[in-house]
Design a protein around this motif. Structure first.
Motif, PDB file in Angstrom:
ATOM      1  N   GLU B  78       0.787  -1.283   0.287  1.00  0.00           N
ATOM      2  CA  GLU B  78      -0.385  -0.095  -0.589  1.00  0.00           C
ATOM      3  C   GLU B  78       0.811   1.138   0.201  1.00  0.00           C
ATOM      4  OE1 GLU B  78      -2.765  -1.298   2.555  1.00  0.00           O
ATOM      5  OE2 GLU B  78      -4.523   0.562   2.254  1.00  0.00           O
ATOM      6  N   LEU B  79       2.123   1.349   0.814  1.00  0.00           N
ATOM      7  CA  LEU B  79       3.053   2.234   1.221  1.00  0.00           C
ATOM      8  C   LEU B  79       3.248   2.738  -0.373  1.00  0.00           C
ATOM      9  CD1 LEU B  79       4.632   3.449   3.523  1.00  0.00           C
ATOM     10  CD2 LEU B  79       5.915   2.586   2.695  1.00  0.00           C
ATOM     11  N   PHE B  80       3.847   1.727  -0.907  1.00  0.00           N
ATOM     12  CA  PHE B  80       4.639   1.785  -2.648  1.00  0.00           C
ATOM     13  C   PHE B  80       3.127   2.543  -3.346  1.00  0.00           C
ATOM     14  CE2 PHE B  80       7.865  -1.112  -1.472  1.00  0.00           C
ATOM     15  CZ  PHE B  80       8.214  -0.643  -1.318  1.00  0.00           C
ATOM     16  N   VAL B  81       2.657   1.858  -3.561  1.00  0.00           N
ATOM     17  CA  VAL B  81       0.906   2.560  -4.421  1.00  0.00           C
ATOM     18  C   VAL B  81       1.176   3.548  -3.803  1.00  0.00           C
ATOM     19  CG1 VAL B  81      -1.587   2.316  -5.031  1.00  0.00           C
ATOM     20  CG2 VAL B  81       0.086   0.095  -4.528  1.00  0.00           C
ATOM     21  N   VAL B  82       1.010   4.194  -3.224  1.00  0.00           N
ATOM     22  CA  VAL B  82       0.664   6.068  -2.819  1.00  0.00           C
ATOM     23  C   VAL B  82       1.901   6.717  -3.099  1.00  0.00           C
ATOM     24  CG1 VAL B  82       0.052   7.001  -0.934  1.00  0.00           C
ATOM     25  CG2 VAL B  82      -0.797   5.144  -0.549  1.00  0.00           C
ATOM     26  N   ILE B  83       3.351   5.851  -2.392  1.00  0.00           N
ATOM     27  CA  ILE B  83       4.180   6.523  -3.236  1.00  0.00           C
ATOM     28  C   ILE B  83       4.118   6.642  -4.720  1.00  0.00           C
ATOM     29  CG2 ILE B  83       7.157   6.428  -3.369  1.00  0.00           C
ATOM     30  CD1 ILE B  83       6.629   5.259  -0.652  1.00  0.00           C
ATOM     31  N   PHE B  84       4.197   6.319  -5.312  1.00  0.00           N
ATOM     32  CA  PHE B  84       3.725   6.347  -6.889  1.00  0.00           C
ATOM     33  C   PHE B  84       3.119   6.949  -7.511  1.00  0.00           C
ATOM     34  CE2 PHE B  84       6.791   1.849  -6.351  1.00  0.00           C
ATOM     35  CZ  PHE B  84       7.913   2.340  -7.373  1.00  0.00           C
ATOM     36  N   ALA B  85       1.545   6.806  -6.699  1.00  0.00           N
ATOM     37  CA  ALA B  85       0.463   7.893  -7.691  1.00  0.00           C
ATOM     38  C   ALA B  85       1.323   9.167  -6.912  1.00  0.00           C
ATOM     39  CB  ALA B  85      -0.668   7.155  -6.522  1.00  0.00           C
ATOM     40  N   LEU B  86       1.497  10.011  -5.840  1.00  0.00           N
ATOM     41  CA  LEU B  86       2.365  10.727  -5.498  1.00  0.00           C
ATOM     42  C   LEU B  86       2.936  11.655  -6.742  1.00  0.00           C
ATOM     43  CD1 LEU B  86       2.674  10.389  -2.080  1.00  0.00           C
ATOM     44  CD2 LEU B  86       0.727  11.821  -3.249  1.00  0.00           C
ATOM     45  N   HIS B  87       4.346  10.320  -6.820  1.00  0.00           N
ATOM     46  CA  HIS B  87       5.211  10.712  -7.840  1.00  0.00           C
ATOM     47  C   HIS B  87       4.552  11.112  -9.162  1.00  0.00           C
ATOM     48  CE1 HIS B  87       8.899   9.128 -10.596  1.00  0.00           C
ATOM     49  NE2 HIS B  87       9.145   9.954  -9.826  1.00  0.00           N
ATOM     50  N   ASP B  88       3.459  10.329  -9.752  1.00  0.00           N
ATOM     51  CA  ASP B  88       3.382  10.045 -11.138  1.00  0.00           C
ATOM     52  C   ASP B  88       2.634  11.646 -10.964  1.00  0.00           C
ATOM     53  OD1 ASP B  88       4.203   8.163 -11.863  1.00  0.00           O
ATOM     54  OD2 ASP B  88       2.666   6.447 -12.668  1.00  0.00           O
ATOM     55  N   GLY B  89       2.259  11.877 -10.043  1.00  0.00           N
ATOM     56  CA  GLY B  89       1.612  13.336  -9.543  1.00  0.00           C
ATOM     57  C   GLY B  89      -0.391  12.790  -9.574  1.00  0.00           C
ATOM     58  N   PHE B 229       0.943  -0.756 -10.960  1.00  0.00           N
ATOM     59  CA  PHE B 229      -0.758  -0.619 -11.066  1.00  0.00           C
ATOM     60  C   PHE B 229      -0.775   0.560 -11.166  1.00  0.00           C
ATOM     61  CE2 PHE B 229      -3.207  -0.184  -7.398  1.00  0.00           C
ATOM     62  CZ  PHE B 229      -3.953  -1.036  -7.507  1.00  0.00           C
ATOM     63  N   VAL B 230      -0.089   1.514 -10.822  1.00  0.00           N
ATOM     64  CA  VAL B 230      -0.081   3.001 -10.887  1.00  0.00           C
ATOM     65  C   VAL B 230      -0.424   3.327 -12.351  1.00  0.00           C
ATOM     66  CG1 VAL B 230       0.195   5.545 -10.175  1.00  0.00           C
ATOM     67  CG2 VAL B 230      -0.081   3.744  -8.796  1.00  0.00           C
ATOM     68  N   SER B 231       0.215   3.107 -13.090  1.00  0.00           N
ATOM     69  CA  SER B 231       0.995   3.567 -14.350  1.00  0.00           C
ATOM     70  C   SER B 231      -0.618   2.231 -15.006  1.00  0.00           C
ATOM     71  CB  SER B 231       1.527   2.152 -15.502  1.00  0.00           C
ATOM     72  OG  SER B 231       2.778   2.498 -14.494  1.00  0.00           O
ATOM     73  N   ALA B 232      -1.080   1.550 -15.220  1.00  0.00           N
ATOM     74  CA  ALA B 232      -2.510   1.163 -15.338  1.00  0.00           C
ATOM     75  C   ALA B 232      -4.054   2.041 -14.787  1.00  0.00           C
ATOM     76  CB  ALA B 232      -2.316   0.095 -15.322  1.00  0.00           C
ATOM     77  N   LEU B 233      -3.455   2.778 -13.520  1.00  0.00           N
ATOM     78  CA  LEU B 233      -4.725   2.569 -13.101  1.00  0.00           C
ATOM     79  C   LEU B 233      -5.268   3.793 -14.024  1.00  0.00           C
ATOM     80  CD1 LEU B 233      -6.149   2.906 -10.902  1.00  0.00           C
ATOM     81  CD2 LEU B 233      -4.635   4.410  -9.505  1.00  0.00           C
ATOM     82  N   ARG B 234      -4.407   5.006 -14.663  1.00  0.00           N
ATOM     83  CA  ARG B 234      -4.925   6.210 -14.769  1.00  0.00           C
ATOM     84  C   ARG B 234      -5.809   5.548 -16.263  1.00  0.00           C
ATOM     85  NH1 ARG B 234      -7.612   9.912 -14.376  1.00  0.00           N
ATOM     86  NH2 ARG B 234      -6.423  10.594 -12.430  1.00  0.00           N
ATOM     87  N   PRO B 235      -5.412   4.879 -17.497  1.00  0.00           N
ATOM     88  CA  PRO B 235      -6.050   4.399 -17.931  1.00  0.00           C
ATOM     89  C   PRO B 235      -6.446   3.843 -18.041  1.00  0.00           C
ATOM     90  CG  PRO B 235      -3.737   3.628 -18.516  1.00  0.00           C
ATOM     91  CD  PRO B 235      -3.865   4.862 -17.437  1.00  0.00           C
ATOM     92  N   THR B 236      -7.263   3.032 -16.724  1.00  0.00           N
ATOM     93  CA  THR B 236      -8.041   2.114 -16.776  1.00  0.00           C
ATOM     94  C   THR B 236      -9.247   3.377 -16.125  1.00  0.00           C
ATOM     95  OG1 THR B 236      -7.209  -0.009 -16.325  1.00  0.00           O
ATOM     96  CG2 THR B 236      -9.392  -0.075 -15.036  1.00  0.00           C
ATOM     97  N   ILE B 237      -9.040   4.284 -15.279  1.00  0.00           N
ATOM     98  CA  ILE B 237     -10.027   4.561 -14.617  1.00  0.00           C
ATOM     99  C   ILE B 237     -10.529   5.701 -15.931  1.00  0.00           C
ATOM    100  CG2 ILE B 237     -10.288   6.819 -13.885  1.00  0.00           C
ATOM    101  CD1 ILE B 237      -8.496   6.580 -11.518  1.00  0.00           C
ATOM    102  N   ASP B 238      -9.946   6.109 -16.928  1.00  0.00           N
ATOM    103  CA  ASP B 238     -10.839   6.790 -18.216  1.00  0.00           C
ATOM    104  C   ASP B 238     -10.878   6.230 -18.738  1.00  0.00           C
ATOM    105  OD1 ASP B 238      -8.839   9.310 -17.060  1.00  0.00           O
ATOM    106  OD2 ASP B 238      -7.134   9.463 -18.979  1.00  0.00           O
TER     107      ASP B 238
END
Lengths: 356, 356, 356
Positions: B78-89, B229-238
């Protein structure tokens, strides 16, 4: 004076000395920081003198009268500070020092009492009767209610927000009636019979004249010193470059409750859980449901009113404080981390007021 | 590997397979929905591997170390997911996924645990020790306090609202200190001695090297997979056309806690009320008082900060969640409708985020 | 009619008389104040008739059916008032009369029941089983949650605030499902077996036909009288020059619950603590978790919707009411000052609505 023990005479002498010094500082134009420090010490000392006088006078009449006297006279110094602050137009300081007194007692002092009390307990769990904590929570929730709806009416530009003075006055009367409905049976109950803090040291009762004398001198003295305290406050705030909110919530609140607070923590360290909790909780209940509404009503005579309209941050803090105090002490048990949680809330609030 | 049972080897194989597939999907440009689904399963699996490794390493050192390890390492994915999400803005996703993780655990999972646990009880009343629920409520109230006053300062355009970063950092440090003050005696207490979930299946302790190996591999693996996971999240949300808030509060929150959640519900079904409540409550306490403040402090290193400033709707949900959890579990008893009430709060929140 | 006792026949006659008078006043163009007063008395009487009919019909089917009937039919008069108010476009009155009914029951009536009940107890402490109060608190917190987040979404101009109708409908369905999950086991439990208020006076069961007749007549009558009541309300509000909020929160709320309220206070005076608390708490639970959501769903058929969007002042009052009721009754004990605290909240709220 022969009726007083040696240590009591020393204490009275020191209080008299500081009171005189505070006066000299005020009229002699001493540096404001020094004048403020002297007035603070003198005020704390006079609060102690009023407390001793109240207790001794009360002894003649039993616990009920002691309780009522303590409720009404014990807060005299704080009352004078707020009145002088309102008189000088320092409304932010006046308001934040009442609410700050509540936060200092309910968060910082109660938190430290729990930390110290839990350490003193053999199994790390401080135990106490939950009746007084629950009663205090009820009174805090009632005060919170008034403050929350006045705040919401204000924030949402309700028509009612134009009548904050009237609603505050009605709320103050309602709060005082509930306080009376609480305090009378409470004073009659066995809770009032238990020895009050400091009683052990004063085995022999004082002559009545002396006790009344202390009360009058202490009360009159604190009226004067409060004036000097408030006069020195503004230049001290400016010199320290802190916000008015920090001055009220932290400096005045801690200074105004120093003796009381120390007594509570000392009792907890001695393992007298019920007494320690009782001292702190009574302070909280009195500020929330007696001192605040009384000042709201008194302030109707002034140009600057005191109302239940607070800044949103303090409204939120009050509500969360009520909840945390209830949640932590409502079950009659508390461990050290719960005390730290209360201290943490106070610390975060204090940090926030630095930026106000 | 011979030290592992057959079923454990199969689980590890499946986790490894999904991890590899998630990597191939990420680098091979597979459709984002599929890449997201694979990464979700791999992440849940790696969370399980980290959990097993932590538990086995901890065994050598007794329950206290296990507890600390679980607190710090168990939340790695969970920590990594949030860190990568923050990193990606992706600040909205980062923030809502932490708070969403809290809501998913405290409302959806706790609610289902209560429903299932109450059904499993002969008289329809799930009973458990109320100490951990009360402690969790204290921690939740403290976290709520910080979030409420930051929110109120922001909403009322207080001068302090310009300093949300500083106040959040101070609040994070205070929260972590209280967490430490809670977790150390908690780990020393008998509560930590009771068998942890899943222990029965792993009768034989693993060799130390293997346990550390699992921990390192699981940790490193979850760092990579979190990125995918975070990379795939944005296009999946869209592609799904859902709001960012829904993605964080519902999708990421449930995906990130799937294994833990399932374990809690399974324990409740077996009638192990105390253990079931312990698993869920520990998750809630850790997210609120450990993971969130740690991420606030870590995020100081990033361009996009994580603070305690949340949208008003989530502030209100957090406060009401704290109250509902305390009200429902504070007495050590819960019936099915109380579980449904918690689930209903989560469902209404999820419905609301669809419209954000 | 011979199956009815003498006093019952007199009561029915009086109710019939007032119903006829209210109709004559409505169609005859009598002064609005008089028409309103007559409709109020007739409505309270018809609520009583529906209550007697429900109880008698339920007797044939056992406590479960009685409970469900009471839940669904007992609120008929109030339901009709809100529906007619919505139909006439009186949305403020419609909304404030529901929420006011909740406040009147949870604050004024519960407060008076506690004051009277504590006085009736030998040691000044009213004692009752805490299960129903705790259940009611859970339902109140759930209702509060919906209302708080809808209010916060609205205040912060969230995108979700454009969809208050949809979110209210989802929330209403969720609330009703939780209500059903609560009411079914509650009705099956022993709680439902205890004698209902008023049962003693009606020793002999009524013939079925008479009971159904009373139910139908009472229901139909209250539908008509509700229409007249709402028609007379607007001119009465204007004549008395009070705010719509005061009319809804105070006048309609007290008028609509008069009989029920009186019954609760009478039971408390007789020392029947559990029954008294049960009557009041059931009313609160039904308004919060049954009547309000049902009306939200029914109102989808109307031009003017009823939603969970309330003015901030009522949102705050609802949250604080939920907390105060839980805090005061959650431990199964209450003393007089706690009752006064609830009454004080109601009084302050009523004072505030005067200025709206």
């Amino acid at each position: 004076m022969a009726a007083l023990g040696r240590s009591e005479r020393i204490v009275l002498g020191v209080v008299a000395l500081f009171t005189v010094l505070a006066g000299v500082a005020h009229y002699g134009g001493w540096p404001s920081g020094l004048a403020f420090a002297l007035a603070t010490v003198a005020l704390a000392g006079l609060a102690h003198v009023v407390g001793v006088g109240t207790e001794q006078v009360g002894r003649r009449f039993g616990p009920a009268v002691t309780g009522v006297l303590q409720s009404t006279l014990g807060n005299l110094p704080e009352l004078f500070v707020v009145i002088f602050a309102l008189h000088d137009g320092e409304t932010v300081v006046a308001q934040t020092s009442i609410i700050g007194s509540l936060f200092a007692n309910a968060l910082l002092v109660l938190g430290l009492v729990i930390v110290v009390g839990a350490r003193a307990a053999p199994d790390g769990v401080m135990r106490f009767r939950s009746k007084l904590p629950m009663d205090t929570s009820t009174l805090l929730l009632l005060t919170s209610f008034i403050i929350v709806i006045v705040g919401l009416a204000h924030a949402s530009h309700d028509p009612a927000s134009k009548h904050v003075r009237e609603i505050s006055s009605i709320g103050a009367v309602a709060l005082l009636l509930v306080y009376v409905a609480w305090v009378i049976p409470y004073l009659r109950s066995d809770a009032a019979v238990e020895p009050q803090p400091g009683e052990e040291e004063h085995g022999e009762p004082m002559p009545m004249g002396l006790a009344v004398g202390l009360l009058v001198l202490g009360g009159a003295g604190s009226a004067f010193v409060s004036d000097w305290f408030v006069s020195a406050l503004r230049p001290t705030i400016d010199a320290l470059n802190v916000s008015d909110a920090f001055a009220g919530i932290v400096i005045v609140a801690i200074a105004g409750n120093a003796v009381e607070n120390f007594a509570g923590i000392l009792l907890a360290a001695k393992g007298k859980s019920d007494l320690a909790i009782s001292v702190v909780k009574n302070s909280v209940a009195q500020v929330a449901a007696f001192l605040y509404p009384v000042l709201v009503l008194i302030s109707l005579l002034f140009a600057h009113q005191l109302t239940f309209a607070l800044a949103p941050v303090y409204i939120g803090t009050l509500l969360l404080t009520s909840l945390a105090v209830w949640q932590i002490t409502g079950d009659g048990e508390a461990v050290a981390f719960e005390g730290w949680a209360l201290v943490a809330i106070y610390a975060i609030l204090a940090a926030l007021t630095l930026y106000e």
